[in-house]
Design an enzyme around this catalytic site. Sequence first.
Site, PDB file in Angstrom:
ATOM      1  N   HIS A  51       0.834  -1.205   0.000  1.00  0.00           N
ATOM      2  CA  HIS A  51       0.000   0.000   0.000  1.00  0.00           C
ATOM      3  C   HIS A  51       0.868   1.255   0.000  1.00  0.00           C
ATOM      4  O   HIS A  51       1.600   1.501   0.954  1.00  0.00           O
ATOM      5  CB  HIS A  51      -0.864  -0.034   1.272  1.00  0.00           C
ATOM      6  CG  HIS A  51      -1.876   1.045   1.356  1.00  0.00           C
ATOM      7  ND1 HIS A  51      -1.808   2.045   2.297  1.00  0.00           N
ATOM      8  CD2 HIS A  51      -2.990   1.287   0.617  1.00  0.00           C
ATOM      9  CE1 HIS A  51      -2.847   2.845   2.156  1.00  0.00           C
ATOM     10  NE2 HIS A  51      -3.573   2.404   1.136  1.00  0.00           N
ATOM     11  N   ASP A  80      -2.072   5.744  -5.415  1.00  0.00           N
ATOM     12  CA  ASP A  80      -3.142   6.707  -5.678  1.00  0.00           C
ATOM     13  C   ASP A  80      -2.670   7.618  -6.790  1.00  0.00           C
ATOM     14  O   ASP A  80      -1.473   7.945  -6.856  1.00  0.00           O
ATOM     15  CB  ASP A  80      -3.402   7.550  -4.417  1.00  0.00           C
ATOM     16  CG  ASP A  80      -3.778   6.675  -3.242  1.00  0.00           C
ATOM     17  OD1 ASP A  80      -4.736   5.914  -3.356  1.00  0.00           O
ATOM     18  OD2 ASP A  80      -3.079   6.744  -2.210  1.00  0.00           O
ATOM     19  N   HIS A  93      -1.228  10.768  -2.468  1.00  0.00           N
ATOM     20  CA  HIS A  93      -2.501  10.434  -1.823  1.00  0.00           C
ATOM     21  C   HIS A  93      -3.348  11.667  -1.541  1.00  0.00           C
ATOM     22  O   HIS A  93      -4.507  11.749  -1.935  1.00  0.00           O
ATOM     23  CB  HIS A  93      -2.243   9.671  -0.524  1.00  0.00           C
ATOM     24  CG  HIS A  93      -3.494   9.363   0.236  1.00  0.00           C
ATOM     25  ND1 HIS A  93      -4.045  10.236   1.158  1.00  0.00           N
ATOM     26  CD2 HIS A  93      -4.343   8.300   0.199  1.00  0.00           C
ATOM     27  CE1 HIS A  93      -5.151   9.710   1.654  1.00  0.00           C
ATOM     28  NE2 HIS A  93      -5.351   8.531   1.086  1.00  0.00           N
TER      29      HIS A  93
HETATM   30  O1  G3P Z   1      -6.207   0.415  -1.140  1.00  0.00           O
HETATM   31  C1  G3P Z   1      -7.291   1.218  -0.834  1.00  0.00           C
HETATM   32  C2  G3P Z   1      -6.931   2.257   0.149  1.00  0.00           C
HETATM   33  O2  G3P Z   1      -5.729   2.839  -0.238  1.00  0.00           O
HETATM   34  C3  G3P Z   1      -7.998   3.285   0.281  1.00  0.00           C
HETATM   35  O3  G3P Z   1      -7.707   4.283   1.230  1.00  0.00           O
HETATM   36  O4  G3P Z   1      -7.158   6.590   1.815  1.00  0.00           O
HETATM   37  O5  G3P Z   1      -5.384   4.859   1.812  1.00  0.00           O
HETATM   38  O6  G3P Z   1      -6.301   5.690  -0.333  1.00  0.00           O
HETATM   39  P1  G3P Z   1      -6.589   5.398   1.106  1.00  0.00           P
HETATM   40 CA    CA Z   2      -5.178   4.361  -1.905  1.00  0.00          CA
END
Ligand code: G3P
Ligand code: CA
Length: 331
Positions: A51, A80, A93
Amino acid sequence: MHSLRPSEPRPSERRRSEPVSPVRQHAALRTGASGPGLPRRPALEIPVIAHRGASDDVPEHTLAAYEAALLQGADGLECDVRLTADMQLVCVHDRRVNRTSNGRGVVSTLELAQLRQLDFGSWKQPAAGEEHEYAEYPDLRREGAHRVLTLERLLQLVVEHPHRVEMAIETKHPTRYAGLVEEHLVALLDRFGLAHPRLGETSPVRVMSFSAMSVRRIRRLAPSLDTVLLLDRVPLRLRDGSLPRGVRIAGPGIHILRIHPEYVERVHSMGNRVHVWTVDQPSDIDLCVELGVDAIISNRPKAVLARLGRDGTAAAAAARHGVVELNPDSP
Ligand code: G3P
Ligand code: CA
């Protein structure tokens, strides 16, 4: 607004959605009281997706974070994406750069050249007495490894990797550029030959969003790409495990599964898959294994691999894909 980021459920809704305790739901799952869904995935076969890269160890969304994730043996990478003022897709992000760089401002109002001036690495320092992951991988400290990361550069890393690496790309909405995000994304994927896999092939890329509209746009522009509807709450109409037309993967936050573990089986019973974010704690990893989810998205891919009983190294990942690593010292 995220179309599915909800307000708090109404009390009547809450009562309907909490009929059985999580513990009893687990018992029901173990007895195999399920419909004709997908078989549950064994722990060793659950893909581990880094992530924002190996972002617990290395500053998120930097090339260094993604290289570290691959060195740690992650099966895939999550990122992202946002459009800059000059229509470049960058991996950031937040709407602003303030948290993760030494600059200030809104990504969509800055040009790529301006973002390139910023340092996206120095904000994350190891806690006192701890060492950066860099100590283990000194190459990650090289010049450029902490500059803003374009999606193009990340895709290059992926396509040049010796074995298949999954990519979970999240479009961030709302943004002033609305549907231009998906148009630029599909055009860029197309340049890498990743947007329109041939019959019988699957792209390593899937596109995720909390925005159902964004997912619909991707379905229209690249019908054969997998899409993931991210959920930080499951709306009433999807509580039976169904998903919007054409979407085959649900992306619930782990907080949903802690309270409603039965959701995984419901999604499976509809023939759909479940990719869960952001799974960092041992108890949450165990829950994902018990429920047989189809992908674990984590800031700590190395720890997740270890908990799943896998060897968290690049060499192990290569071997898993049948890639023979040549020893540079051998004749
Ligand atoms: O993988 C999905 C997750 O990343 C969604 O939340 O806020 O970390 O982009 P966020
Ligand atoms: Ca994400």
